[in-house]
Design an enzyme around this catalytic site. Sequence first.
Site, PDB file in Angstrom:
ATOM      1  N   GLY A 246      -0.282   9.116  -1.831  1.00  0.00           N
ATOM      2  CA  GLY A 246      -0.049   8.046  -2.796  1.00  0.00           C
ATOM      3  C   GLY A 246      -0.259   6.673  -2.208  1.00  0.00           C
ATOM      4  N   SER A 247       0.533   5.726  -2.695  1.00  0.00           N
ATOM      5  CA  SER A 247       0.244   4.309  -2.453  1.00  0.00           C
ATOM      6  C   SER A 247       0.193   3.892  -0.997  1.00  0.00           C
ATOM      7  CB  SER A 247       1.287   3.458  -3.168  1.00  0.00           C
ATOM      8  OG  SER A 247       1.270   3.760  -4.544  1.00  0.00           O
ATOM      9  N   VAL A 248       0.841   4.652  -0.087  1.00  0.00           N
ATOM     10  CA  VAL A 248       0.728   4.257   1.326  1.00  0.00           C
ATOM     11  C   VAL A 248      -0.742   4.206   1.739  1.00  0.00           C
ATOM     12  CG1 VAL A 248       2.975   4.895   2.264  1.00  0.00           C
ATOM     13  CG2 VAL A 248       1.233   6.653   1.960  1.00  0.00           C
ATOM     14  N   PHE A 249      -1.574   4.957   1.017  1.00  0.00           N
ATOM     15  CA  PHE A 249      -2.997   4.995   1.319  1.00  0.00           C
ATOM     16  C   PHE A 249      -3.676   3.649   1.105  1.00  0.00           C
ATOM     17  CE2 PHE A 249      -6.523   8.004   1.944  1.00  0.00           C
ATOM     18  CZ  PHE A 249      -5.851   8.967   2.655  1.00  0.00           C
ATOM     19  N   LYS A 250      -3.005   2.773   0.329  1.00  0.00           N
ATOM     20  CA  LYS A 250      -3.611   1.460   0.068  1.00  0.00           C
ATOM     21  C   LYS A 250      -3.783   0.657   1.346  1.00  0.00           C
ATOM     22  CE  LYS A 250      -1.859   1.442  -4.600  1.00  0.00           C
ATOM     23  NZ  LYS A 250      -0.639   1.232  -5.371  1.00  0.00           N
TER      24      LYS A 250
END
Lengths: 127, 581
Positions: free
Chosen positions: B279-283
């Site tokens: 999820g968003s940690v990938f940003k």
Amino acid sequence: MSLKPALALAAAALVTATAVFQLKFVVRERERELQAVRRAIEEERWRIRTLAADWAWRTRPERITGHAGRLGLVPARVDRFVRVEDLPDATHLEFAGRALTVDLGDGTAIELRFKPASAPLLGAGRR
Amino acid sequence: MIGDRLDLALAAPDPALRRGRFRLKLVAGLFALLFAGLGFRLLHLAPDEPAVEVAAPARVPEEPARRRPDLVDRRGELLATDLRVPSLAADPTLVADPKRTAERLARIVPGLDAESLERRLAQAKAAGRRFAWVDHRVTPQVQRAVLEAGLPGILVRHAEHRVYPKGASAGHLLGFVDVDNKGLAGFEHALDHGRASGLRGLGRVALSIDLRIQEVVRDELARAAREFRPIGACGLVLDIRTGELLALVSLPDFDPNLAARARAEQRKNRCTGGTYELGSVFKVLSLAAALDSGKVRPLQRFEIPPALKIGRHRIRDVHRARRPYSVAEIFSHSSNIGTALAVFAAGGAEPLKSMLGRLGLFERAPIELLEVARPQLQRNWPDVVTATVSFGHGIAVSPLRFAEAVASLAGDGTLVRATLLKYPEGSAPAPGPRIASRRTVEELRWMMWLTVADGTAKKAAVPGYLVGGKTGTADKAGRGGYRKGAVLASFVGVFPLDDPRYLVLVVVDEPKASAASGGTRYGGQVAAPVVAAITARIGPLLGVRPSDPAVEARYRERLQALKATAALASETRLAALDARP
């Protein structure tokens, strides 16, 4: 060949033979001892390993944590960090004039004294 | 003597006889010399009385090579060692009465089942086998009791066994061995078969783990697990400069001494052996790729629509943006739409793919463990996949692999490879290839700080340290789509940001909402406080000094500037709306 040298030779042979056997027995005994010592060393090695493992088990984190609480120890905290430069001047003064005997190794001893740090130095350190 | 008689009989010296006599004497003399020599040699060999030589202790040869090396942590704490432990065996052919023997043994040995033992003994006896195990690894007390019972046919064998004195503390990374001391899991397996097999012959192997840090991570994860009752959790601490793993914890865990009794669920290493759509940690990765392309700047603003339509797919945000977001705000407020827009503005799939590839996210992590999962990804990258990957869906990687990637970007921009082996004092690995420019790295640090200072991760703040990070709340995929209510809450933190040294990653699998998280399951509410607690506890242990206030002041200044432009942007937008008829 005359009788005498022949007898002497025979006697020499006997003596050497005895000596050789003697030596053989001694060596066998020594070997046995050596083996016993080797075994004992091995045994001790295992004991040391066991004790090391025991120590590791006794110092496992859960146990230490339990003891730490009882001993009144507290976790290290970020706000307990203090830079030397930030320490108050008192620490410089506290040691001022205190004597410290230093043995030079060749029998002579000299006395060192802490000097109070000079004001400009302190100022520079503190920024 | 023959010579003497001959001498008397024949007075006349015959030259041949004389020669013969001379030869005899010569031979006799030689023998005499020989015996004398032997005698002296004997005297020489005779042992001196105090036979024990003290001066130079004899070198006893080292233990046989079949032993496994001791495993110690980076500070020398013993984690695994071989001990000589008594085990009970039997010669079934000598066991007169299997039933009685089994019953008596069961009374002495705790946990031994009389019936199954009886069956085994009887079978072995019928087959004429002369050896059968009764029970592995008994205590010395049990051993004594068995010997005192005097059961015929029951033997005590001393066998070397692997012992893990620290119990469950580092169970997953150490792994365990079978009864023959062969590595079956974790580092133990790697020692026999995998990437650490070269170290098999050593007496001891120092791991990169710091047991104190490991325990802090385990403690804090366990606290979170009590609060949020997840199905699992992973926590790790990575030294950004060297790639050394200081802690690797997966919950639920198990005691490697009792590995056979652990459930499969416990033995699963969620940090390395499982892949997740994070999820968003990938940003962190996708926006770093966008910035590094040079086509997108941190303060560049994007108009965020309520939903982004790509083909027949719609991408939405959890919290709708009410004004145009800069890239930094897209990051700190974790806008999916904004991230996708920024990635498309930077060139779409290619730059993103190239960045992820350089970070190694398409391959298995080369760590010294058995349980290393291969990332799962889509074969083709149409626009919708590029968009979802940019916010961490449609690509599943292990938390460890992801941590390596963030460490590479948050450190000095060169590739970091995680290892479980300690580098010798004073040596460090050669820096890896450059992944991102220094400028990108600087911007990323500020954006990570912004997330903690004024974004989704306010609970990750640690007084005294400049901390940065990124939250993630990923929907978990189930059969035929994403499952409702099942999320993966995560937070990746880096500290101290003024000179990044350590990375802390916490992933909580399927947390249940609780009062502590304000009734939500967001990464910022569930995982960020765990990372903050870990950071606050390990920072002083690792000797990390409080952060430089000057750097924080600089970061704050940039935040003020950002806010001012944001206000300006929303004002102009409102003005534009007002001007519309």
